[in-house]
Design a protein around this motif. Sequence first.
Motif, short mmCIF file in Angstrom:
data_model
loop_
_atom_site.label_atom_id
_atom_site.label_comp_id
_atom_site.label_asym_id
_atom_site.label_seq_id
_atom_site.Cartn_x
_atom_site.Cartn_y
_atom_site.Cartn_z
N SER A 74 0.84 -1.20 0.00
CA SER A 74 0.00 0.00 0.00
C SER A 74 0.87 1.24 0.00
CB SER A 74 -0.93 0.02 1.22
OG SER A 74 -0.19 0.18 2.42
N ILE A 75 0.33 2.29 -0.60
CA ILE A 75 0.99 3.60 -0.64
C ILE A 75 -0.06 4.63 -0.26
CG2 ILE A 75 2.23 5.28 -2.05
CD1 ILE A 75 3.02 2.99 -3.90
N THR A 76 0.23 5.45 0.76
CA THR A 76 -0.76 6.39 1.29
C THR A 76 -0.16 7.78 1.38
OG1 THR A 76 -1.71 4.62 2.64
CG2 THR A 76 -2.33 6.88 3.20
N LEU A 77 -0.89 8.77 0.87
CA LEU A 77 -0.47 10.15 1.02
C LEU A 77 -0.75 10.60 2.44
CD1 LEU A 77 0.54 12.85 -0.14
CD2 LEU A 77 -1.80 13.32 -0.89
N GLY A 78 0.31 11.00 3.15
CA GLY A 78 0.15 11.37 4.54
C GLY A 78 -0.16 12.84 4.74
N ALA A 79 0.54 13.72 4.05
CA ALA A 79 0.33 15.15 4.26
C ALA A 79 0.82 15.92 3.04
CB ALA A 79 1.04 15.62 5.52
N GLU A 112 9.26 14.86 -7.78
CA GLU A 112 10.71 14.66 -7.61
C GLU A 112 10.94 13.94 -6.29
OE1 GLU A 112 14.81 17.25 -6.91
OE2 GLU A 112 12.91 18.26 -7.36
N ASP A 113 11.62 12.81 -6.33
CA ASP A 113 11.90 12.02 -5.12
C ASP A 113 13.01 12.71 -4.33
OD1 ASP A 113 12.43 10.16 -3.18
OD2 ASP A 113 12.39 8.45 -4.53
N LEU A 114 12.70 13.09 -3.08
CA LEU A 114 13.68 13.79 -2.25
C LEU A 114 14.38 12.88 -1.26
CD1 LEU A 114 11.69 17.04 -1.44
CD2 LEU A 114 13.32 16.64 -3.27
N GLY A 115 13.89 11.66 -1.11
CA GLY A 115 14.53 10.74 -0.18
C GLY A 115 13.64 10.36 0.97
N PRO A 116 14.13 9.45 1.81
CA PRO A 116 13.29 8.95 2.90
C PRO A 116 13.17 9.92 4.05
CG PRO A 116 15.47 7.99 3.01
CD PRO A 116 15.44 8.80 1.75
N PHE A 117 12.09 9.74 4.79
CA PHE A 117 11.91 10.43 6.06
C PHE A 117 13.04 10.01 6.98
CE2 PHE A 117 10.01 10.46 10.34
CZ PHE A 117 9.57 11.76 10.42
N ASP A 121 6.91 -12.36 5.02
CA ASP A 121 5.74 -12.44 5.90
C ASP A 121 5.71 -11.37 6.98
OD1 ASP A 121 4.81 -14.67 4.53
OD2 ASP A 121 5.97 -16.05 5.79
N ASN A 122 6.56 -10.35 6.87
CA ASN A 122 6.55 -9.24 7.82
C ASN A 122 6.30 -7.93 7.07
OD1 ASN A 122 7.18 -10.74 10.21
ND2 ASN A 122 9.29 -10.89 9.46
N TYR A 123 5.51 -7.07 7.68
CA TYR A 123 5.25 -5.78 7.08
C TYR A 123 6.35 -4.80 7.48
CZ TYR A 123 0.60 -7.30 5.68
OH TYR A 123 -0.44 -7.96 5.08
N GLU A 124 6.87 -4.10 6.50
CA GLU A 124 7.88 -3.08 6.74
C GLU A 124 7.32 -1.73 6.31
OE1 GLU A 124 11.55 -4.04 4.90
OE2 GLU A 124 11.93 -5.78 6.19
N TYR A 125 7.49 -0.74 7.18
CA TYR A 125 6.91 0.57 6.96
C TYR A 125 8.01 1.59 6.69
CZ TYR A 125 2.92 -1.70 9.17
OH TYR A 125 1.90 -2.57 9.48
N SER A 126 7.75 2.49 5.77
CA SER A 126 8.70 3.55 5.46
C SER A 126 7.94 4.78 4.99
CB SER A 126 9.70 3.11 4.39
OG SER A 126 9.02 2.79 3.17
N ARG A 127 8.64 5.91 4.99
CA ARG A 127 8.05 7.15 4.51
C ARG A 127 9.02 7.84 3.57
NH1 ARG A 127 6.32 10.49 9.59
NH2 ARG A 127 5.64 11.99 8.03
N TYR A 158 5.34 20.08 -1.13
CA TYR A 158 5.96 18.82 -0.74
C TYR A 158 4.88 17.83 -0.34
CZ TYR A 158 10.28 21.52 -0.57
OH TYR A 158 11.36 22.31 -0.89
N LEU A 159 5.13 16.56 -0.63
CA LEU A 159 4.19 15.48 -0.30
C LEU A 159 4.90 14.45 0.56
CD1 LEU A 159 2.65 14.97 -3.86
CD2 LEU A 159 1.83 16.48 -2.04
N ASP A 160 4.18 13.95 1.53
CA ASP A 160 4.70 12.94 2.45
C ASP A 160 3.92 11.65 2.23
OD1 ASP A 160 5.66 11.53 4.69
OD2 ASP A 160 4.09 12.39 5.97
N TYR A 161 4.59 10.61 1.74
CA TYR A 161 3.93 9.34 1.45
C TYR A 161 4.42 8.26 2.41
CZ TYR A 161 1.50 10.41 -2.92
OH TYR A 161 0.63 10.89 -3.85
N SER A 162 3.48 7.40 2.80
CA SER A 162 3.81 6.22 3.61
C SER A 162 3.72 4.98 2.74
CB SER A 162 2.83 6.10 4.80
OG SER A 162 2.93 7.21 5.65
N PHE A 163 4.69 4.08 2.91
CA PHE A 163 4.77 2.85 2.12
C PHE A 163 4.74 1.64 3.05
CE2 PHE A 163 6.62 6.14 -0.43
CZ PHE A 163 6.25 5.84 -1.73
#
Length: 774
Positions: A301-306, A349-354, A327-333, A316-321
């Motif tokens: 899933s990909i979710t727009l956070g703010a 334009e991809d600025l990099g991870p949170f 079998d494990n969920y990994e979360y990133s922004r 600027y856009l903040d996305y959660s992935f």
Amino acid sequence: MSFTRLAPSIKAIATLLTLFFLTACGGGGGSDEDNGGGGTDNPPPIDTEDPTPDANLAEQIHSLGIAGAQGFVVTGTDSDPSAASLPTGIEVNDNLLEPHTLYKITTDGRLERVPFMDDQGSEIERGAITPTGVREFGPDFVLMDILVRPTNSSAHDLVGLLVNKATGFAYLIPDGFLHHQDAYYGIESLENIHRRLRTDAQGNIYYLRYVAPASGNGGSLLVPSRVDISQLGQGDLSISTIQNIHDVNHFEVSSAGDFVVYQGYSPTTESTVAIAWDNLSQTPISLGSLLAELDTTGYESITLGAIFRGLDDRIYLDYSFVALVEDNYEYSRQYYRLARNPSGALALEDLGPFTGSITGSEQPESGYLIAEIPKDDGYLGTRHIVNGQLTYVATWSHNNRANNIITVDLEQRRTTQHHQVLGLFAHASANYVVSDRHIWLYGFAAGTEQTLIVRYNPTTYETAEINLGSGFELERLEALSSDRVLFEGLRYNPLSNVIALMDLEGNILEESVFEIANVPVLTLLAILPADFIRIDGNPQDWNTDLRVLSGSAGTRPEDSDLVHYSQTQGRGDYLGLVEFAGPINGDDHTRIRFDTHELIIYPGFIGVRATSDPEAELTSLYADSALAFGSALEFSIPASALGASLPDLLYVERYERVRYAAVANMTHDWQTEGEGEAQVATLTINLVLDSPIGDETITVRLSESARIELTRDNATLITNEISAIIDDLTLPETDEAGADVIISVSHESLTGDEEPEVLDPEGIEHEEQLDILQ
């Protein structure tokens, strides 16, 4: 829809006051002329018995004599206002305020009655118009409620005026301004949307209002709308709807106003949407489609956070992935910037991870929590710029009680949460107001029933507390300056309403007490005057007449290409603005040189030295200053830091501090050959550079009497007896950080017991000028 032009000039902090006063915060300035009328020394009393104005009386309003106003007083009725004292420095003719009257507070502290004038410069009949309230509507306008009595009627019609602070032009608010219904709903209906107001670089206002959907299926949608001020001073203002197909709860507008980004709901598909609405082509663009153009495969899933508008005025856009890995969920922004590409199309334009979140405290902890940014929908979070920082205050639904404060550093892709200050209050929440440098919180203190006021600096994490004790209910508060607040509340003993001016030490500077049976209806509101400069990294509120140094663009590196420097003084501060030809490199330094003083500025620091000696220690001004890096570098410091009077400005310099001869890592190895007196020890040293060597020297200590000195051209073994060039030396092709240097040396003076040590692994910093204005 259009606004009908009515009137000129508001210069200040506006407030609604019934039966009493409300003064305003911030410096003023500006002319004391009245733009069509002003107060008189002894104005005649108002006849309020039976005014019978024309039905279109509101449309006759052309000007209000409010030039130079520093605040407003709106009086009510059925009270003896002379019994109420006024704040120190405020004078009223015969100490008597008239009912149903709008007063302005002048720059010298006097109250002057404000007449409503027609286009011939004549005052409209007094008593026919009753001002009842004022709210801020964006940075450049105020919204004023007035009651107008139609011809031969005892009732009053509620009418809204939109008034520009700088010019004073006033406009009659049309029906449907706040809602889709056919009536003006007044200031109170603005309460739930005023936090979501946005403006573009031209000053046009964007806000959410209810309209009928394009589908014609009934109901209403909350959609972005635009107030076009391009005809300000020349004709009517107009309002247009950006779109009427999606219900919107969170939006931002680009600086140029060429696109609007929003999250919302589609009644057609009955699903959530994330859209960039291109105002040039009048077409919606799915943010998901723009994201798909980048490599975002493999996620569950990909979710727009703010959605943010940074201090640099870019979106600027903040996305959660979420990814499923074994079998494990990994979360990133991940952070993205939305802008037009060279072809003019909107692209991400991809600025990099949170990079993590820190908790605001005396010693912030890094990376302890990935913060969820509150959406700025009027209930969950409100966007502010405080002390040069992008700040969001999350509130409980349908009220103004803060339950979280978050500052956002988009350059570092990091947030800071300020939970600790809210912990001072019961239930970890408090009412709040925001000034240019502080967040003021008030409510009941945690664990007690005592009323507490806290001034909080989100940059330095410093707090100043005022405890009002028990037996008092604080109703409203306004910050008039960094060290004074005006508040209204209920005192238990004796039972009375209190309006008071207080300093940070809790000293009551001025107090007015009203009997409980004669409680005034009071709304406290402070807004910035038109000539107030907010430290937000945006040059829009600076007059170009304040520019004192200018240079040519395109002559130096883009991110340090100086073009203008402006300065001014006000409210006891010295304010400066450094403008660049392009984006700002936040890592570089700025020097502002006066004949007697010098300021050094870089992210997180402002320092001053009262000498021309560059080695003299800097005195930090950061705790008492405001600093913002946006599309420009903007700051304010106490004017006293530059001496008793403003010194002569010599130049503004942009420079970088470059390290040379720094070593990231060193390893060594000893090899011996032969035995006895024929034994030879060979030392091999491997250095990993952390910077170029440049013209500096890296010194490796071998013993008390031996060392190796390395330059970018050679290495030398130095002992008490010799100084010899080392032949077995491998230098990198490029003198840069990360390069390897290998030195092998053998000499009869070496025993094999030496432990090499780099004497200054941090290297030496040099100032290298990037640009200068002089």
